[in-house]
Design an enzyme around this catalytic site. Structure first.
Site, PDB file in Angstrom:
ATOM      1  N   ARG A   1       0.827  -1.219   0.000  1.00 36.77           N
ATOM      2  CA  ARG A   1       0.000   0.000   0.000  1.00 36.77           C
ATOM      3  C   ARG A   1       0.854   1.258   0.000  1.00 36.77           C
ATOM      4  NH1 ARG A   1      -3.282   3.085   4.151  1.00 36.77           N
ATOM      5  NH2 ARG A   1      -5.178   3.807   3.120  1.00 36.77           N
TER       6      ARG A   1
ATOM      7  N   ILE B   1      -7.228   7.960  -0.672  1.00 37.62           N
ATOM      8  CA  ILE B   1      -7.123   6.502  -0.789  1.00 37.62           C
ATOM      9  C   ILE B   1      -7.936   5.997   0.399  1.00 37.62           C
ATOM     10  CG2 ILE B   1      -4.868   6.552   0.408  1.00 37.62           C
ATOM     11  CD1 ILE B   1      -4.123   3.940  -1.014  1.00 37.62           C
ATOM     12  N   SER B   2      -8.915   5.128   0.145  1.00 42.37           N
ATOM     13  CA  SER B   2      -9.825   4.696   1.210  1.00 42.37           C
ATOM     14  C   SER B   2      -9.072   3.972   2.324  1.00 42.37           C
ATOM     15  CB  SER B   2     -10.886   3.753   0.642  1.00 42.37           C
ATOM     16  OG  SER B   2     -11.634   4.387  -0.368  1.00 42.37           O
ATOM     17  N   GLN B   3      -9.692   3.981   3.492  1.00 36.98           N
ATOM     18  CA  GLN B   3      -9.167   3.254   4.647  1.00 36.98           C
ATOM     19  C   GLN B   3      -9.123   1.753   4.311  1.00 36.98           C
ATOM     20  OE1 GLN B   3     -11.593   4.060   8.068  1.00 36.98           O
ATOM     21  NE2 GLN B   3     -10.646   2.450   9.290  1.00 36.98           N
TER      22      GLN B   3
END
Ligand code: SAH
Length: 221
Positions: A40, A66-68
């Site tokens: 990530r 950027i999503s959790q």
């Protein structure tokens, strides 16, 4: 600036993140394995290198996020993706969610309305390893009629309403996972398309996404 080095330290942090997601209720082995395999920190500016494996959303370009990891895992688990499924994703953003689907062996068609984000993905060589992910610059409310029908549709921005055109592009029996709501908080829904062209609705937890907006935005980031 980004760095593309995946060290033992990064791998260790990633394993801890996977354990955390499991303790929060993510049980789909394919989803957990995908998160364990994807660096990530490659998707974030190197300034966030230390933080990439915290269970948090982070800013990317043009005011987007950027999503959790928990949100990505939750939506992916609800989607129940299987290898070779044809999945339409709305809101490519950093490309992380698309990579999670790619890792599972899904054929991904992903749309982003921000030109700056779409262009940034072209200079991200690591993503090229997923040749079954196809990137599109466009308005997700329109979907991709020429590539329809899809087995599944995943919306990763807050939808003000359920887009009928995307229901139309879903196969009968196919699912759409979509956070719906216009305020700060949205309800996660899973819709299953029925033979008469309408859908059955299941309601899940609350989340907070950036808004799904109409049209395209061509401004540089
Ligand atoms: N899936 C992304 C999350 C990105 S946040 C990731 O893994 O990083 C949501 C993204 O949806 C933003 O990049 C935003 O620009 C995009 N978006 C919002 N409305 C859209 C629309 N109508 N069509 C396509 N993308 C849209």
């Amino acid at each position: 600036m980004r760095t593309y080095e995946d060290s033992y330290r990064h791998k260790g942090l990633r394993k801890k993140l996977v354990d955390l997601l499991q303790s929060k209720g993510i049980s789909d082995e394919r989803v957990l394995a995908a998160i364990n395999n994807i660096p990530r920190h490659f998707f974030l500016d190197s300034a966030f290198d230390e933080k990439a494996y915290e269970d948090k959303a982070f800013p990317i370009a043009v005011g987007q996020t950027i999503s959790q990891p928990y949100t990505v895992a939750y939506q992916t688990q609800l989607l129940e993706p299987k290898p070779f499924d044809k999945v339409l994703e709305i809101g490519t953003g950093s490309g992380y969610q698309a990579a999670v689907l790619g890792e599972i062996g899904v054929q991904v068609f992903t749309i982003e309305r921000q030109k700056a984000l779409f262009d940034a993905l072209k200079t991200f060589p690591w993503l090229k390893k997923y040749n079954q992910i196809k990137f599109f610059y466009g308005d997700g409310f329109e979907g991709l009629p020429t590539f329809a029908p899809f087995d599944k549709v995943l919306i990763t921005a807050a939808a003000p309403y359920i887009p009928e055109k995307l229901i139309a592009q879903l196969k009968t029996g196919g699912n759409m996972v979509i956070p719906v709501g216009e305020g700060a908080v949205q309800r996660m829904l899973r819709l299953t398309k029925t033979a008469d062209g309408s859908y059955h609705e299941e309601i899940f937890d609350n989340f907070s996404f950036v808004p799904m907006l109409g049209g395209r935005d061509g401004k540089a980031g």
